[in-house]
Design an enzyme around this catalytic site. Sequence first.
Site, PDB file in Angstrom:
ATOM      1  N   CYS A   1       0.793  -1.227   0.000  1.00 46.78           N
ATOM      2  CA  CYS A   1       0.000   0.000   0.000  1.00 46.78           C
ATOM      3  C   CYS A   1       0.826   1.277   0.000  1.00 46.78           C
ATOM      4  O   CYS A   1       0.259   2.369  -0.048  1.00 46.78           O
ATOM      5  CB  CYS A   1      -0.961  -0.004   1.185  1.00 46.78           C
ATOM      6  SG  CYS A   1      -2.160  -1.351   1.097  1.00 46.78           S
TER       7      CYS A   1
ATOM      8  N   HIS B   1      -2.541   8.515   6.134  1.00 47.61           N
ATOM      9  CA  HIS B   1      -2.898   7.222   5.550  1.00 47.61           C
ATOM     10  C   HIS B   1      -4.339   6.908   5.936  1.00 47.61           C
ATOM     11  O   HIS B   1      -5.146   6.528   5.086  1.00 47.61           O
ATOM     12  CB  HIS B   1      -1.944   6.134   6.037  1.00 47.61           C
ATOM     13  CG  HIS B   1      -2.201   4.792   5.440  1.00 47.61           C
ATOM     14  ND1 HIS B   1      -1.966   4.515   4.113  1.00 47.61           N
ATOM     15  CD2 HIS B   1      -2.689   3.645   5.979  1.00 47.61           C
ATOM     16  CE1 HIS B   1      -2.287   3.253   3.856  1.00 47.61           C
ATOM     17  NE2 HIS B   1      -2.729   2.699   4.975  1.00 47.61           N
TER      18      HIS B   1
ATOM     19  N   GLU C   1      -0.627   5.698  13.541  1.00 50.58           N
ATOM     20  CA  GLU C   1      -0.327   6.907  12.783  1.00 50.58           C
ATOM     21  C   GLU C   1      -0.385   8.145  13.674  1.00 50.58           C
ATOM     22  O   GLU C   1       0.454   9.051  13.571  1.00 50.58           O
ATOM     23  CB  GLU C   1      -1.333   7.020  11.637  1.00 50.58           C
ATOM     24  CG  GLU C   1      -0.949   7.992  10.567  1.00 50.58           C
ATOM     25  CD  GLU C   1      -1.860   7.884   9.354  1.00 50.58           C
ATOM     26  OE1 GLU C   1      -1.559   8.565   8.361  1.00 50.58           O
ATOM     27  OE2 GLU C   1      -2.851   7.141   9.387  1.00 50.58           O
TER      28      GLU C   1
ATOM     29  N   LYS D   1      -9.436   8.656   2.359  1.00 49.95           N
ATOM     30  CA  LYS D   1     -10.004   7.308   2.248  1.00 49.95           C
ATOM     31  C   LYS D   1     -11.423   7.270   2.787  1.00 49.95           C
ATOM     32  O   LYS D   1     -12.197   6.360   2.454  1.00 49.95           O
ATOM     33  CB  LYS D   1      -9.127   6.296   2.991  1.00 49.95           C
ATOM     34  CG  LYS D   1      -7.777   6.032   2.340  1.00 49.95           C
ATOM     35  CD  LYS D   1      -7.005   4.973   3.104  1.00 49.95           C
ATOM     36  CE  LYS D   1      -5.638   4.709   2.491  1.00 49.95           C
ATOM     37  NZ  LYS D   1      -4.682   5.819   2.720  1.00 49.95           N
TER      38      LYS D   1
ATOM     39  N   HIS E   1      -9.948   2.689   0.027  1.00 49.51           N
ATOM     40  CA  HIS E   1      -8.530   2.341   0.034  1.00 49.51           C
ATOM     41  C   HIS E   1      -8.209   1.495  -1.192  1.00 49.51           C
ATOM     42  O   HIS E   1      -8.525   0.310  -1.249  1.00 49.51           O
ATOM     43  CB  HIS E   1      -8.220   1.569   1.310  1.00 49.51           C
ATOM     44  CG  HIS E   1      -6.760   1.320   1.544  1.00 49.51           C
ATOM     45  ND1 HIS E   1      -5.781   1.643   0.625  1.00 49.51           N
ATOM     46  CD2 HIS E   1      -6.105   0.763   2.611  1.00 49.51           C
ATOM     47  CE1 HIS E   1      -4.601   1.302   1.107  1.00 49.51           C
ATOM     48  NE2 HIS E   1      -4.767   0.765   2.310  1.00 49.51           N
TER      49      HIS E   1
ATOM     50  N   PHE F   1       1.193  -3.308   4.307  1.00 52.59           N
ATOM     51  CA  PHE F   1       1.522  -4.653   4.762  1.00 52.59           C
ATOM     52  C   PHE F   1       2.974  -4.962   4.401  1.00 52.59           C
ATOM     53  O   PHE F   1       3.458  -4.607   3.331  1.00 52.59           O
ATOM     54  CB  PHE F   1       0.607  -5.684   4.106  1.00 52.59           C
ATOM     55  CG  PHE F   1      -0.785  -5.721   4.679  1.00 52.59           C
ATOM     56  CD1 PHE F   1      -1.151  -4.914   5.746  1.00 52.59           C
ATOM     57  CD2 PHE F   1      -1.729  -6.580   4.150  1.00 52.59           C
ATOM     58  CE1 PHE F   1      -2.434  -4.967   6.278  1.00 52.59           C
ATOM     59  CE2 PHE F   1      -3.026  -6.641   4.666  1.00 52.59           C
ATOM     60  CZ  PHE F   1      -3.377  -5.825   5.732  1.00 52.59           C
TER      61      PHE F   1
END
Length: 422
Positions: free
Chosen positions: A169, A309, A320, A341, A346, A405
């Site tokens: 991502c 994010h 975050e 998002k 996403h 990830f």
Amino acid sequence: MNRRVVITGIGVRAPGGSGVKEFWDLLTAGRTATRAISFFDASPFRSRIAGEVDFHPEAEGLTPREIRRMDRATRFAVACTREAVADSELAFGAIDPHRVGVSLGSAVAAATSLENEYLVMSDRGRDWVVDPDYLSPHMFDHLSPGIMPAEVAWAAGAEGPVTMVSDGCTSGLDAVGYAVQLIREGSADVMITGATDTPISPIVLACFDAIKATTNRNDDPEHASRPFDASRNGFVLAEGSAMFVLEEYGSALARGATVYAEITGYATRCNAYHMTGLKKDGREMAEAIQVALDESRIDPTTVDYVNAHGSGTKQNDRHETAAFKRSLGQHAYDVPVSSIKSMVGHSLGAIGSIEIAASALAIKHNVVPPTANLHTPDPECDLDYVPLHARAQRVDTVLTVGSGFGGFQSAMVLRAPGGATP
């Protein structure tokens, strides 16, 4: 050599609109574009909602042959490339093609086409041994991710360095970061860069279902993506693409180009900890942020907006928040932060580039996009997350970040054009 790099062209295909203007209009209005999945019967799945793009390849000018050989994600990238090239008004025919390169990011590449081909060759999974008589002549195009940036290169006439970046991502941030480095070091004068992903398919849906990373708020798709809200329970899968024309600043200035923003800093780190897990202290993301700020030669207090994010998972949003406090200090409580998002979902590897587009447009229009669906903030997410409504304010410096990830953490700094040389 350390040349300055600027964005002079943008192309976007995202849920809720086609093109840069519709994308920005949706963000500033705080509208959500997540909905029940319409591409296939999603009833067997835990999460049955997504951010789908209403994309019509014929209307985008793609020929029947291009449509036949390209995966959906590649079509997105080519359409965005054409928009970005036109937006830049750069005369590509007058440039040495060996000085024009491509850096494209994608997390799952041609997963949609690969799944479709498997279903055909296995008779929808009935046959353990697939029948090669039904093999598509374009299977190699789908198996080789390198075909995707090659298609972008052909569309732009780029004969310089051509690269595929695929690290989950953060791919969309990292692909652009690599393109910036190529221009800075003198390996290219112009880069076509960005990312694309079209992961709304049964296999991808099943993978995220298995780890419960996506939300199961299927009865309310529009309000299902709610980063930093106390009631959040996972992200909404989406698709999309954003592509950019990057140039050396002096050349762009000399030709009178419209400059959206200068990319002054970039860094990426890996936590070497867990495939999906994140440490609570946010140390790796904070380290990436600090290096990006140092490369930009700016103090954290000069950041006007943080494009988070903000995936909407419990773990990510808290991680975050900790990273912002660790890297920005007291300024973390004063600077507006938001997650787009909440509106477009996403789109895995593509979202980092889509968020760069949002960051550049925030600088151009002096508007901070909101975090939609944020009604009851998580007490552990206690920063200014710009709930519900866009905010008009001066935006000269934007920090945009990504988390993926594998433990990847990336950060990029964009600044208004015309500032002092860092």
